[in-house]
Scaffold this active site. Sequence first.
Site, PDB file in Angstrom:
ATOM      1  N   HIS A   1       0.819  -1.221   0.000  1.00  0.00           N
ATOM      2  CA  HIS A   1       0.000   0.000   0.000  1.00  0.00           C
ATOM      3  C   HIS A   1       0.852   1.271   0.000  1.00  0.00           C
ATOM      4  O   HIS A   1       0.345   2.365  -0.254  1.00  0.00           O
ATOM      5  CB  HIS A   1      -0.993   0.008   1.168  1.00  0.00           C
ATOM      6  CG  HIS A   1      -0.421   0.359   2.503  1.00  0.00           C
ATOM      7  ND1 HIS A   1      -0.064  -0.590   3.434  1.00  0.00           N
ATOM      8  CD2 HIS A   1      -0.144   1.553   3.061  1.00  0.00           C
ATOM      9  CE1 HIS A   1       0.401   0.011   4.510  1.00  0.00           C
ATOM     10  NE2 HIS A   1       0.373   1.316   4.314  1.00  0.00           N
TER      11      HIS A   1
ATOM     12  N   SER B   1       4.538   2.081   8.055  1.00  0.00           N
ATOM     13  CA  SER B   1       4.134   0.973   7.186  1.00  0.00           C
ATOM     14  C   SER B   1       5.336   0.403   6.445  1.00  0.00           C
ATOM     15  O   SER B   1       6.223   1.139   6.009  1.00  0.00           O
ATOM     16  CB  SER B   1       3.103   1.448   6.167  1.00  0.00           C
ATOM     17  OG  SER B   1       1.917   1.856   6.805  1.00  0.00           O
TER      18      SER B   1
ATOM     19  N   ASP C   1      -0.530  -7.601   1.581  1.00  0.00           N
ATOM     20  CA  ASP C   1       0.041  -6.257   1.569  1.00  0.00           C
ATOM     21  C   ASP C   1       1.573  -6.304   1.670  1.00  0.00           C
ATOM     22  O   ASP C   1       2.167  -5.854   2.649  1.00  0.00           O
ATOM     23  CB  ASP C   1      -0.553  -5.438   2.716  1.00  0.00           C
ATOM     24  CG  ASP C   1      -0.220  -3.953   2.609  1.00  0.00           C
ATOM     25  OD1 ASP C   1       0.207  -3.518   1.523  1.00  0.00           O
ATOM     26  OD2 ASP C   1      -0.384  -3.236   3.615  1.00  0.00           O
TER      27      ASP C   1
END
Length: 271
Positions: free
Chosen positions: A71, A213, A119
């Site tokens: 992402h 992330s 992801d």
Amino acid sequence: MGPRAAARPILSLLLLLLLGAVVDAQPRGRILRGSEAQPHLRPYMASLQLGGQHVCGGFLIAQQWVLSAAHCTEQTNGEHFEVLLGAHSLSEPEPHKRLYRVKAQIAHPGSNIHNNRDDLLLLQLEEKAELNEHVQVLPFQREDRDVAADTVCDAAGWGTVTHSGQRPDRLQEVRRPVIDRELCNHRTRHDNTITAKMMCTDSRKKDTCKGDSGGPLVCNGVAEGVVSAGSRVCGNYKKPAIYTRIAPYAGWIDGVMASGDGDTDGDVAVR
């Protein structure tokens, strides 16, 4: 002293307490109540950058390969990241800090913008990283089994540290216990959206968040997961931190690296 004058100190105290509560209740966008990491004790950490600005974390899993979250590419408009290795401070000169260009970045084919599934993102550097005391490969978990609840794991990153979006210059870290998937899937938490390929950690007060992330969740010296769900409200115990478990994707990771230019034999850390 009149009654109005006597009430002023009490009102002032109540106002200060209220303001403190409001500030404490806005944990969005930060490693909440984490701390600065000791310099260069996480030599696998990578900063994924665009235009010299940190966007996401990542970590070195082979001399020419970095693992991160798919992402992270959502707002790159097809542009390739650059990868900073060997850094503690993003801005200050450091002996082994170096920016690498990216030859290829491959998101898992199952990843999409609508959920947190699959992801993962692999980035192939244009050349092999020079390994030294500040740049090292991190072993990742290959045995497909869940980490036991209450196991305390570490996460680190350069994500924003205040609700106003302030970014740290130096690497931050936080230690969080793993929570059971069933609890994470409770209807008051993530409501059955956490699959067997995901894991969660407790997010009460301390948490990872936007900008973290792609970094690793390290348990007992091994990368077990990759930080996902960067848009999640952080520091809220009802929204536990979500990670993509790495072990179910070991075959995909190996296959992508094997198909890349150059031989990675002997470069991959195996545990």
